[in-house]
Write an enzyme that holds these catalytic residues in place. Structure first.
Site, mmCIF file in Angstrom:
data_model
loop_
_atom_site.group_PDB
_atom_site.id
_atom_site.type_symbol
_atom_site.label_atom_id
_atom_site.label_comp_id
_atom_site.label_asym_id
_atom_site.label_seq_id
_atom_site.Cartn_x
_atom_site.Cartn_y
_atom_site.Cartn_z
ATOM 1 N N LYS A 115 1.631 -1.174 -6.352
ATOM 2 C CA LYS A 115 2.312 -1.587 -7.382
ATOM 3 C C LYS A 115 2.844 -0.466 -8.038
ATOM 4 O O LYS A 115 4.000 -0.455 -8.658
ATOM 5 C CB LYS A 115 1.334 -2.584 -8.179
ATOM 6 C CG LYS A 115 1.130 -3.849 -7.442
ATOM 7 C CD LYS A 115 0.213 -4.800 -8.054
ATOM 8 C CE LYS A 115 -1.030 -4.430 -9.021
ATOM 9 N NZ LYS A 115 -1.948 -4.088 -8.089
ATOM 10 N N ARG A 135 -3.580 -10.957 -14.144
ATOM 11 C CA ARG A 135 -4.533 -10.603 -13.203
ATOM 12 C C ARG A 135 -5.679 -11.900 -13.126
ATOM 13 O O ARG A 135 -6.388 -11.934 -12.352
ATOM 14 C CB ARG A 135 -5.445 -9.597 -13.419
ATOM 15 C CG ARG A 135 -4.891 -8.435 -12.193
ATOM 16 C CD ARG A 135 -5.565 -7.155 -12.875
ATOM 17 N NE ARG A 135 -6.034 -6.242 -11.975
ATOM 18 C CZ ARG A 135 -5.586 -5.158 -11.886
ATOM 19 N NH1 ARG A 135 -4.692 -4.661 -12.691
ATOM 20 N NH2 ARG A 135 -6.357 -4.206 -11.043
ATOM 21 N N ARG A 143 -6.019 8.467 -2.403
ATOM 22 C CA ARG A 143 -5.042 8.415 -3.279
ATOM 23 C C ARG A 143 -5.673 9.506 -4.444
ATOM 24 O O ARG A 143 -6.939 9.718 -4.775
ATOM 25 C CB ARG A 143 -5.105 7.145 -4.153
ATOM 26 C CG ARG A 143 -4.365 7.063 -5.521
ATOM 27 C CD ARG A 143 -3.863 5.890 -5.923
ATOM 28 N NE ARG A 143 -4.799 4.986 -6.495
ATOM 29 C CZ ARG A 143 -4.669 3.886 -7.068
ATOM 30 N NH1 ARG A 143 -3.512 3.248 -6.803
ATOM 31 N NH2 ARG A 143 -5.898 3.304 -7.505
ATOM 32 N N ARG A 178 -9.300 8.791 -8.942
ATOM 33 C CA ARG A 178 -9.820 7.948 -9.964
ATOM 34 C C ARG A 178 -11.288 7.534 -9.675
ATOM 35 O O ARG A 178 -11.696 7.123 -8.732
ATOM 36 C CB ARG A 178 -8.843 6.467 -9.872
ATOM 37 C CG ARG A 178 -7.771 6.583 -10.688
ATOM 38 C CD ARG A 178 -6.718 5.442 -10.700
ATOM 39 N NE ARG A 178 -7.394 4.209 -10.720
ATOM 40 C CZ ARG A 178 -6.827 3.131 -10.766
ATOM 41 N NH1 ARG A 178 -5.264 3.015 -10.758
ATOM 42 N NH2 ARG A 178 -7.270 1.818 -10.655
ATOM 43 N N ARG A 220 -13.400 -4.264 -6.389
ATOM 44 C CA ARG A 220 -11.744 -4.602 -6.892
ATOM 45 C C ARG A 220 -11.336 -5.642 -5.994
ATOM 46 O O ARG A 220 -10.773 -6.549 -6.542
ATOM 47 C CB ARG A 220 -11.222 -3.332 -6.987
ATOM 48 C CG ARG A 220 -11.828 -2.160 -8.093
ATOM 49 C CD ARG A 220 -11.402 -0.983 -8.189
ATOM 50 N NE ARG A 220 -9.797 -0.700 -8.292
ATOM 51 C CZ ARG A 220 -9.222 0.492 -7.733
ATOM 52 N NH1 ARG A 220 -9.697 1.406 -7.087
ATOM 53 N NH2 ARG A 220 -7.768 0.417 -8.029
HETATM 54 P P1 AMP Z 1 -5.317 -0.793 -12.117
HETATM 55 O O1 AMP Z 1 -5.119 0.635 -12.397
HETATM 56 O O2 AMP Z 1 -4.107 -1.728 -12.230
HETATM 57 O O3 AMP Z 1 -5.862 -1.157 -10.674
HETATM 58 O O4 AMP Z 1 -6.626 -1.346 -12.963
HETATM 59 C C1 AMP Z 1 -7.552 -0.520 -13.060
HETATM 60 C C2 AMP Z 1 -8.794 -1.638 -13.792
HETATM 61 O O5 AMP Z 1 -8.365 -1.709 -15.077
HETATM 62 C C3 AMP Z 1 -9.044 -2.686 -13.318
HETATM 63 O O6 AMP Z 1 -10.194 -2.593 -12.268
HETATM 64 C C4 AMP Z 1 -9.614 -3.466 -14.427
HETATM 65 O O7 AMP Z 1 -10.933 -3.320 -14.752
HETATM 66 C C5 AMP Z 1 -8.899 -2.976 -15.428
HETATM 67 N N1 AMP Z 1 -7.478 -4.089 -15.474
HETATM 68 C C6 AMP Z 1 -6.176 -3.713 -15.335
HETATM 69 N N2 AMP Z 1 -5.176 -4.505 -15.486
HETATM 70 C C7 AMP Z 1 -6.152 -5.648 -15.891
HETATM 71 C C8 AMP Z 1 -5.832 -6.906 -16.236
HETATM 72 N N3 AMP Z 1 -4.794 -7.374 -16.403
HETATM 73 N N4 AMP Z 1 -6.943 -7.765 -16.574
HETATM 74 C C9 AMP Z 1 -8.183 -7.364 -16.447
HETATM 75 N N5 AMP Z 1 -8.573 -6.077 -16.331
HETATM 76 C C10 AMP Z 1 -7.354 -5.264 -16.087
#
Ligand code: AMP
Length: 221
Positions: A19, A94, A132, A165, A176
């Site tokens: 994404k 999400r 990554r 990360r 996750r």
């Molecule tokens: P990402 O970078 O999109 O993989 O997000 C990293 C982390 O941020 C996730 O594992 C969640 O802890 C938090 N996070 C990101 N987007 C959301 C969302 N829409 N709702 C809840 N937690 C989120």
């Protein structure tokens, strides 16, 4: 390519489905704003804001942060004038409550969401996330396996140090993915129930540029 002024793109998919990579490519070709809730939340953690302090541990462990914390951030962001021509939601919605809220929000603002589901086998995802890296300065993404920087551990564009990360550790990756199955996957069912078509796409077939072209074709339909 001309696109309707009032479209927006929802990039749906498991962590590591591409994404972020797609959002960065499409932001350039479409001139739309890239809204990544993960990036916004990481910024709060880095700046140690009140929200950041509360969510740091959840993010480290790979659990979702409460809906009310993200919803407000997204609503504020898409209300800014630079989003008027279009925007890309990456990592949001999400959960079903987030999806219900964003649907109402987009309706009120007159945006038609185009939803793309990037489907990638979990074994491929685990390998992708483990390799990554991202630039600590400009956020550019790399893969030590398939898209390594020219100078080891340094960004090709700004020379910044590449980092992993914290939530890309193998044990956290599975957490996750489990959170995705339990809390995020049902969003697809919600979209279907409200008559919002979801464009499925194999997120592991073809180069990132080819996949971006396929997504642009959905926007033209
Ligand atoms: P990402 O970078 O999109 O993989 O997000 C990293 C982390 O941020 C996730 O594992 C969640 O802890 C938090 N996070 C990101 N987007 C959301 C969302 N829409 N709702 C809840 N937690 C989120």
């Amino acid at each position: 390519m001309a696109h309707s002024l009032k479209s927006c793109l929802i990039l749906f998919g498991a962590p590591g489905s591409g994404k972020g990579t797609q959002a960065k490519l499409l932001k350039q070709s479409l001139g739309w704003v890239h809204i990544s809730t993960g990036d916004m939340l990481r910024e709060h953690v880095a700046k140690k804001t009140a929200v950041g302090v509360q969510i740091a541990e959840m993010m480290k462990c790979g659990t979702l942060v409460p809906d009310e914390m993200v919803n407000g951030m997204v609503e504020d962001r898409i209300s800014r004038p630079d989003c008027a021509n279009g925007f890309i939601l990456d990592g949001y919605p999400r959960t079903v409550p987030q999806a219900e809220l964003v649907r109402g929000m987009l309706n009120r603002k007159g945006f038609h969401p185009v939803v793309t589901h990037l489907k990638v086998d979990y074994n491929i995802i685990v390998a992708r996330l483990a390799s990554r890296r991202l630039c600590s300065q400009c956020g550019q993404l790399y893969s030590v396996a398939s898209n390594a920087p020219i100078v080891t551990e340094h960004c090709d564009y700004c020379g910044g140090q590449l980092i992993s990360r914290e939530d890309d550790k193998p044990e956290t990756i599975w957490k996750r993915l489990n959170a995705f199955d339990a809390q995020t996957y049902p969003v697809l069912n919600y979209f279907e129930t409200v008559g919002l078509h979801v464009h499925d796409l194999d997120g592991s077939a073809g180069s990132p540029a080819t996949i971006a072209q396929r997504i642009e074709a959905f926007l033209d339909e």
